[in-house]
Design a protein around this motif. Structure first.
Motif, PDB file in Angstrom:
ATOM      1  N   MET A  10       0.846  -1.195   0.000  1.00  0.00           N
ATOM      2  CA  MET A  10       0.000   0.000   0.000  1.00  0.00           C
ATOM      3  C   MET A  10       0.882   1.246   0.000  1.00  0.00           C
ATOM      4  N   GLY A  11       0.594   2.181  -0.899  1.00  0.00           N
ATOM      5  CA  GLY A  11       1.350   3.412  -0.957  1.00  0.00           C
ATOM      6  C   GLY A  11       0.692   4.520  -0.162  1.00  0.00           C
ATOM      7  N   LEU A  12       1.280   5.695  -0.221  1.00  0.00           N
ATOM      8  CA  LEU A  12       0.727   6.853   0.461  1.00  0.00           C
ATOM      9  C   LEU A  12      -0.650   7.186  -0.112  1.00  0.00           C
ATOM     10  N   SER A  13      -1.530   7.673   0.737  1.00  0.00           N
ATOM     11  CA  SER A  13      -2.886   7.987   0.303  1.00  0.00           C
ATOM     12  C   SER A  13      -2.876   9.165  -0.665  1.00  0.00           C
ATOM     13  N   SER A  14      -3.944   9.282  -1.442  1.00  0.00           N
ATOM     14  CA  SER A  14      -4.048  10.391  -2.390  1.00  0.00           C
ATOM     15  C   SER A  14      -4.053  11.729  -1.657  1.00  0.00           C
ATOM     16  N   ARG A  15      -4.638  11.770  -0.473  1.00  0.00           N
ATOM     17  CA  ARG A  15      -4.636  13.013   0.316  1.00  0.00           C
ATOM     18  C   ARG A  15      -3.218  13.388   0.731  1.00  0.00           C
ATOM     19  N   THR A  16      -2.423  12.396   1.176  1.00  0.00           N
ATOM     20  CA  THR A  16      -1.040  12.674   1.564  1.00  0.00           C
ATOM     21  C   THR A  16      -0.233  13.169   0.375  1.00  0.00           C
ATOM     22  N   LEU A  17      -0.387  12.520  -0.777  1.00  0.00           N
ATOM     23  CA  LEU A  17       0.337  12.947  -1.977  1.00  0.00           C
ATOM     24  C   LEU A  17      -0.084  14.358  -2.386  1.00  0.00           C
ATOM     25  N   TRP A  18      -1.363  14.654  -2.268  1.00  0.00           N
ATOM     26  CA  TRP A  18      -1.850  16.001  -2.588  1.00  0.00           C
ATOM     27  C   TRP A  18      -1.166  17.029  -1.689  1.00  0.00           C
ATOM     28  N   THR A  19      -1.082  16.717  -0.388  1.00  0.00           N
ATOM     29  CA  THR A  19      -0.455  17.629   0.571  1.00  0.00           C
ATOM     30  C   THR A  19       1.023  17.832   0.244  1.00  0.00           C
ATOM     31  N   LEU A  20       1.724  16.747  -0.039  1.00  0.00           N
ATOM     32  CA  LEU A  20       3.159  16.838  -0.305  1.00  0.00           C
ATOM     33  C   LEU A  20       3.450  17.593  -1.595  1.00  0.00           C
ATOM     34  N   ARG A  33      -1.168   7.480   8.216  1.00  0.00           N
ATOM     35  CA  ARG A  33      -1.734   6.478   9.129  1.00  0.00           C
ATOM     36  C   ARG A  33      -2.002   5.145   8.420  1.00  0.00           C
ATOM     37  N   GLU A  34      -2.194   5.198   7.109  1.00  0.00           N
ATOM     38  CA  GLU A  34      -2.451   3.973   6.369  1.00  0.00           C
ATOM     39  C   GLU A  34      -1.187   3.154   6.158  1.00  0.00           C
ATOM     40  N   PHE A  36       1.610  12.353  14.425  1.00  0.00           N
ATOM     41  CA  PHE A  36       0.221  12.153  14.015  1.00  0.00           C
ATOM     42  C   PHE A  36      -0.745  12.777  15.030  1.00  0.00           C
ATOM     43  N   ALA A  37      -0.442  12.591  16.312  1.00  0.00           N
ATOM     44  CA  ALA A  37      -1.310  13.145  17.357  1.00  0.00           C
ATOM     45  C   ALA A  37      -1.361  14.667  17.284  1.00  0.00           C
ATOM     46  N   ASP A  38      -0.281  15.282  16.800  1.00  0.00           N
ATOM     47  CA  ASP A  38      -0.222  16.733  16.669  1.00  0.00           C
ATOM     48  C   ASP A  38      -0.788  17.216  15.337  1.00  0.00           C
ATOM     49  N   GLY A  39      -1.312  16.300  14.522  1.00  0.00           N
ATOM     50  CA  GLY A  39      -1.899  16.678  13.242  1.00  0.00           C
ATOM     51  C   GLY A  39      -0.882  16.989  12.171  1.00  0.00           C
ATOM     52  N   LEU A  40       0.327  16.405  12.287  1.00  0.00           N
ATOM     53  CA  LEU A  40       1.413  16.672  11.346  1.00  0.00           C
ATOM     54  C   LEU A  40       1.699  15.452  10.488  1.00  0.00           C
ATOM     55  N   LEU A  41       2.328  15.691   9.348  1.00  0.00           N
ATOM     56  CA  LEU A  41       2.751  14.622   8.450  1.00  0.00           C
ATOM     57  C   LEU A  41       4.231  14.349   8.705  1.00  0.00           C
ATOM     58  N   PRO A  42       4.595  13.157   9.181  1.00  0.00           N
ATOM     59  CA  PRO A  42       5.993  12.887   9.518  1.00  0.00           C
ATOM     60  C   PRO A  42       6.878  12.745   8.280  1.00  0.00           C
ATOM     61  N   GLN A  43       8.037  13.373   8.349  1.00  0.00           N
ATOM     62  CA  GLN A  43       9.029  13.351   7.270  1.00  0.00           C
ATOM     63  C   GLN A  43      10.331  12.756   7.786  1.00  0.00           C
ATOM     64  N   TYR A  44      10.864  11.787   7.049  1.00  0.00           N
ATOM     65  CA  TYR A  44      12.154  11.190   7.398  1.00  0.00           C
ATOM     66  C   TYR A  44      13.098  11.461   6.229  1.00  0.00           C
ATOM     67  N   GLN A  45      14.136  12.239   6.500  1.00  0.00           N
ATOM     68  CA  GLN A  45      15.102  12.633   5.478  1.00  0.00           C
ATOM     69  C   GLN A  45      16.465  12.056   5.845  1.00  0.00           C
ATOM     70  N   THR A  46      17.114  11.384   4.903  1.00  0.00           N
ATOM     71  CA  THR A  46      18.422  10.806   5.182  1.00  0.00           C
ATOM     72  C   THR A  46      19.173  10.587   3.885  1.00  0.00           C
ATOM     73  N   SER A  47      20.482  10.429   3.978  1.00  0.00           N
ATOM     74  CA  SER A  47      21.295  10.180   2.794  1.00  0.00           C
ATOM     75  C   SER A  47      21.089   8.761   2.280  1.00  0.00           C
ATOM     76  N   HIS A  77       7.409   5.930   2.891  1.00  0.00           N
ATOM     77  CA  HIS A  77       7.569   5.704   1.461  1.00  0.00           C
ATOM     78  C   HIS A  77       8.348   6.855   0.842  1.00  0.00           C
ATOM     79  N   ARG A  78       9.199   6.520  -0.106  1.00  0.00           N
ATOM     80  CA  ARG A  78       9.985   7.545  -0.786  1.00  0.00           C
ATOM     81  C   ARG A  78       9.057   8.414  -1.648  1.00  0.00           C
ATOM     82  N   PHE A  79       9.011   9.694  -1.325  1.00  0.00           N
ATOM     83  CA  PHE A  79       8.279  10.643  -2.155  1.00  0.00           C
ATOM     84  C   PHE A  79       9.198  11.254  -3.206  1.00  0.00           C
TER      85      PHE A  79
END
Length: 239
Positions: free
Chosen positions: A1-11, A104-105, A200-211, A227-229
């Protein structure tokens, strides 16, 4: 399962705004150049889309180049670095960098004893920070904020810490560090999992950035459902 359409729209809209391009740029093939003051030239590769955010002094030069000159293969590190450093004032190129997101999905949490640190943990936090090499702390260290910073103790010793900075009220930019002699046991994954829950509890979208040069770090994120955006590069602009 990939990121939801809503998440992709936000990003897509978040990064379109940051890179100075229309949101549709992330949904079409080829390159798009925008005006973005991000400390250098940023190249975001998202599927078949190549988005380039360029500081004002270099914008004309970037727009003068045809789309075919923008490297379309983000995995060709030499080609991307060569393209970036041909611009006047770009002194070095950094990347490729993994930009991963979970919603969350997709999120797959892990059970652990990781918890929010309290004021009583300040001394343990200072001892932990002293155990981390300076260059690693600069990359993944997080400020100690009671009730916000997440830590994991093993045998009464703090072995891993995670937290996040809030970017423009939308993203929770995660940071994680594990004590050098306690790596390889999943402790970093545990604290990132707990920090992600808090985002998530704070209503934020978590981002993990790394080399991408650190496959173990990328694997940590992917194991949790990030998932890699985008695969990104930065040409550092000499001001």
């Amino acid at each position: 399962m990939g990121l939801s359409s809503r998440t992709l729209w936000t990003l897509r809209r978040y990064w379109a705004d940051r890179l100075g391009v229309p949101p549709e740029a992330f949904e079409k093939s080829g390159g798009t150049v925008g005006n973005a003051e991000e400390g250098g030239i940023q190249l975001f590769s998202h599927g078949d889309s190549q988005i380039v955010g360029v500081p004002g002094p270099l914008l004309d030069a970037a727009e003068d180049r045809s789309e075919t000159e923008i490297p379309l293969d983000a995995e060709d590190e030499d080609a991307v670095h060569g393209w970036l450093t041909r611009f006047d004032g770009i002194e070095q190129a950094i990347g490729p960098t993994f930009y991963g997101y979970a919603d969350r999905e997709t999120f797959t949490p892990v059970e652990s004893d990781a918890r929010a640190l309290t004021a009583a943990d300040a001394a343990a936090y200072r001892s932990f920070q002293r155990s981390i090499p300076d260059n690693e702390w600069e990359q993944g260290g997080t400020q100690f904020t009671p009730g916000e910073t997440v830590g994991l103790f093993v045998d009464e010793e703090l072995v891993a810490v995670a937290g996040f900075d809030v970017w423009e009220g939308v993203l929770a930019h995660l940071a994680v560090v594990t004590r050098p002699d306690n790596r390889g046991h999943g402790y970093g994954r545990s604290v990132v999992s707990q920090a992600t829950e808090k985002a998530f509890a704070d209503g934020l979208l978590p981002q993990y950035q790394t080399s991408d040069a650190w496959p173990w770090s990328v694997a940590l994120a992917q194991d949790l459902g990030f998932h890699r955006f985008a695969t990104a590069y930065l040409g550092v602009y000499r001001r």
